[in-house]
Design a protein around this motif. Structure first.
Motif: not given
Length: 117
Positions: A1-6, A37-39, A41-45, A115-117
């Motif tokens: 699982m990817a990391s997350y902010d506690e 993860q939203v931060k 993204l390869k392209q901004a929403p 995709g993500t960076q």
């Protein structure tokens, strides 16, 4: 699982615990991971997607609850748009737990698309 902010995880867990019961931890972790993860993204929403993400995240975290929010000033166009996005989520009667799930789903769709960076 990817990391997350506690802190995001703890706030989400607190907001969704009563509603989600035993599933609260799983949903809060998925939400906190998507929130991080939203931060990446390869392209901004687009603007509508950003506003939807904002409204869902505010409802998901309940920090502060909608009724206790600071109302933006008359000429603060950007904050007014953000406030309207959150109000739309509240008006749809989306609960904090549901908001966490919807946010996670939207982010996963954006990751699949960009995709993500």
């Amino acid at each position: 699982m990817a990391s997350y902010d506690e802190k995001i995880y703890q706030d989400a867990l607190k907001a969704g615990k009563a509603e989600l019961g035993d599933r609260a931890e799983e949903v809060a972790k998925a939400f906190a991971t998507a929130y991080a993860q939203v931060k990446t993204l390869k392209q901004a929403p687009d603007t509508d997607q950003k506003l939807k993400l904002y409204g869902l995240s505010k409802q998901a975290l309940q920090d502060p609850p909608f009724e206790q929010r600071t109302v933006p000033g008359m000429f603060d166009v950007k904050r007014k748009a953000m406030d309207r996005a959150w109000k739309e989520v509240v008006d749809e009667r989306i609960t904090p737990g549901k908001a966490q799930q919807d946010y996670t789903e939207l982010v996963n769709n954006l990751i699949a698309k960009f995709g993500t960076q």
